[in-house]
Motif scaffolding. Structure first.
Motif, PDB file in Angstrom:
ATOM      1  N   HIS A 119     -48.746  -7.942  39.522  1.00 33.10           N
ATOM      2  CA  HIS A 119     -48.462  -6.681  40.214  1.00 33.10           C
ATOM      3  C   HIS A 119     -49.625  -5.688  40.133  1.00 33.10           C
ATOM      4  O   HIS A 119     -49.462  -4.514  40.460  1.00 33.10           O
ATOM      5  CB  HIS A 119     -47.178  -6.064  39.675  1.00 33.10           C
ATOM      6  CG  HIS A 119     -45.959  -6.723  40.244  1.00 33.10           C
ATOM      7  ND1 HIS A 119     -45.448  -7.892  39.732  1.00 33.10           N
ATOM      8  CD2 HIS A 119     -45.204  -6.405  41.309  1.00 33.10           C
ATOM      9  CE1 HIS A 119     -44.411  -8.243  40.444  1.00 33.10           C
ATOM     10  NE2 HIS A 119     -44.240  -7.380  41.415  1.00 33.10           N
ATOM     11  N   GLY A 120     -50.776  -6.152  39.685  1.00 33.31           N
ATOM     12  CA  GLY A 120     -51.973  -5.322  39.717  1.00 33.31           C
ATOM     13  C   GLY A 120     -52.207  -4.451  38.496  1.00 33.31           C
ATOM     14  O   GLY A 120     -53.133  -3.638  38.485  1.00 33.31           O
ATOM     15  N   PHE A 121     -51.412  -4.604  37.459  1.00 32.37           N
ATOM     16  CA  PHE A 121     -51.642  -3.835  36.237  1.00 32.37           C
ATOM     17  C   PHE A 121     -52.851  -4.397  35.505  1.00 32.37           C
ATOM     18  O   PHE A 121     -53.100  -5.602  35.522  1.00 32.37           O
ATOM     19  CB  PHE A 121     -50.420  -3.918  35.318  1.00 32.37           C
ATOM     20  CG  PHE A 121     -49.277  -3.027  35.714  1.00 32.37           C
ATOM     21  CD1 PHE A 121     -49.119  -1.780  35.143  1.00 32.37           C
ATOM     22  CD2 PHE A 121     -48.365  -3.448  36.658  1.00 32.37           C
ATOM     23  CE1 PHE A 121     -48.057  -0.966  35.504  1.00 32.37           C
ATOM     24  CE2 PHE A 121     -47.298  -2.658  37.025  1.00 32.37           C
ATOM     25  CZ  PHE A 121     -47.143  -1.405  36.454  1.00 32.37           C
ATOM     26  N   LYS A 122     -53.598  -3.528  34.867  1.00 36.15           N
ATOM     27  CA  LYS A 122     -54.755  -3.915  34.058  1.00 36.15           C
ATOM     28  C   LYS A 122     -54.507  -3.466  32.624  1.00 36.15           C
ATOM     29  O   LYS A 122     -54.073  -2.342  32.386  1.00 36.15           O
ATOM     30  CB  LYS A 122     -56.030  -3.242  34.564  1.00 36.15           C
ATOM     31  CG  LYS A 122     -56.334  -3.489  36.032  1.00 36.15           C
ATOM     32  CD  LYS A 122     -56.959  -4.822  36.240  1.00 36.15           C
ATOM     33  CE  LYS A 122     -57.427  -4.926  37.681  1.00 36.15           C
ATOM     34  NZ  LYS A 122     -57.141  -6.155  38.304  1.00 36.15           N
ATOM     35  N   TRP A 131     -50.770  -1.008  29.785  1.00 41.61           N
ATOM     36  CA  TRP A 131     -50.999  -1.649  31.070  1.00 41.61           C
ATOM     37  C   TRP A 131     -50.984  -0.525  32.095  1.00 41.61           C
ATOM     38  O   TRP A 131     -50.042   0.257  32.128  1.00 41.61           O
ATOM     39  CB  TRP A 131     -49.907  -2.666  31.373  1.00 41.61           C
ATOM     40  CG  TRP A 131     -50.018  -3.891  30.526  1.00 41.61           C
ATOM     41  CD1 TRP A 131     -49.521  -4.062  29.267  1.00 41.61           C
ATOM     42  CD2 TRP A 131     -50.679  -5.101  30.869  1.00 41.61           C
ATOM     43  NE1 TRP A 131     -49.834  -5.318  28.807  1.00 41.61           N
ATOM     44  CE2 TRP A 131     -50.538  -5.978  29.780  1.00 41.61           C
ATOM     45  CE3 TRP A 131     -51.370  -5.526  31.997  1.00 41.61           C
ATOM     46  CZ2 TRP A 131     -51.062  -7.256  29.785  1.00 41.61           C
ATOM     47  CZ3 TRP A 131     -51.894  -6.804  32.004  1.00 41.61           C
ATOM     48  CH2 TRP A 131     -51.744  -7.660  30.906  1.00 41.61           C
ATOM     49  N   TRP A 158     -51.630   0.758  36.226  1.00 39.78           N
ATOM     50  CA  TRP A 158     -51.675   0.384  37.639  1.00 39.78           C
ATOM     51  C   TRP A 158     -52.020   1.639  38.423  1.00 39.78           C
ATOM     52  O   TRP A 158     -51.315   2.629  38.373  1.00 39.78           O
ATOM     53  CB  TRP A 158     -50.334  -0.160  38.067  1.00 39.78           C
ATOM     54  CG  TRP A 158     -50.170  -0.505  39.517  1.00 39.78           C
ATOM     55  CD1 TRP A 158     -51.136  -0.822  40.415  1.00 39.78           C
ATOM     56  CD2 TRP A 158     -48.941  -0.571  40.241  1.00 39.78           C
ATOM     57  NE1 TRP A 158     -50.588  -1.098  41.640  1.00 39.78           N
ATOM     58  CE2 TRP A 158     -49.232  -0.946  41.555  1.00 39.78           C
ATOM     59  CE3 TRP A 158     -47.618  -0.356  39.889  1.00 39.78           C
ATOM     60  CZ2 TRP A 158     -48.248  -1.093  42.517  1.00 39.78           C
ATOM     61  CZ3 TRP A 158     -46.648  -0.515  40.847  1.00 39.78           C
ATOM     62  CH2 TRP A 158     -46.970  -0.889  42.150  1.00 39.78           C
TER      63      TRP A 158
END
Length: 104
Positions: A27-30, A40, A42
């Motif tokens: 889901h694009g979290f870093k 995390w 986003w």
């Protein structure tokens, strides 16, 4: 600090953490260190508030997820039904629901 907390009782802690990592990454979290916290994140926060999730394992078979957004020029906001940051909050609610369905 205003965060929403979700506690999950899980059968296999390591598998649940792997599932969480997979879902958040998809889901694009870093994964980042911000303000001495492993979180995390986003989003960048220019057009919508950045979204945050923190994962804690206080004991085996228990995972606590903290979730919040940080609207531009404001502090942390919990994931509730309030008007401020309504779009990012709804996005976070969908991610939390997905986690809930996949980590028990």
């Amino acid at each position: 600090m205003s965060r929403s907390f979700y506690q999950f009782n899980v059968y296999d802690t390591n598998q649940a953490l792997n599932n969480i990592t997979y879902i958040l990454t998809q889901h694009g979290f870093k994964n980042k260190i911000e303000k001495n916290e492993n979180v995390w994140r986003w989003g960048m926060g220019f057009l919508t508030a950045p979204k945050y999730i923190r994962i804690d394992v206080p004991q085996d078979h228990v995972i606590i997820i903290s979730a919040w957004i940080r609207p531009f020029l404001m502090g942390e906001a919990q994931i509730d039904d309030g008007f401020v940051g309504i779009i990012p909050k709804e996005e976070m609610k969908s991610v939390i629901r997905l986690l809930q369905q996949n980590i028990r």
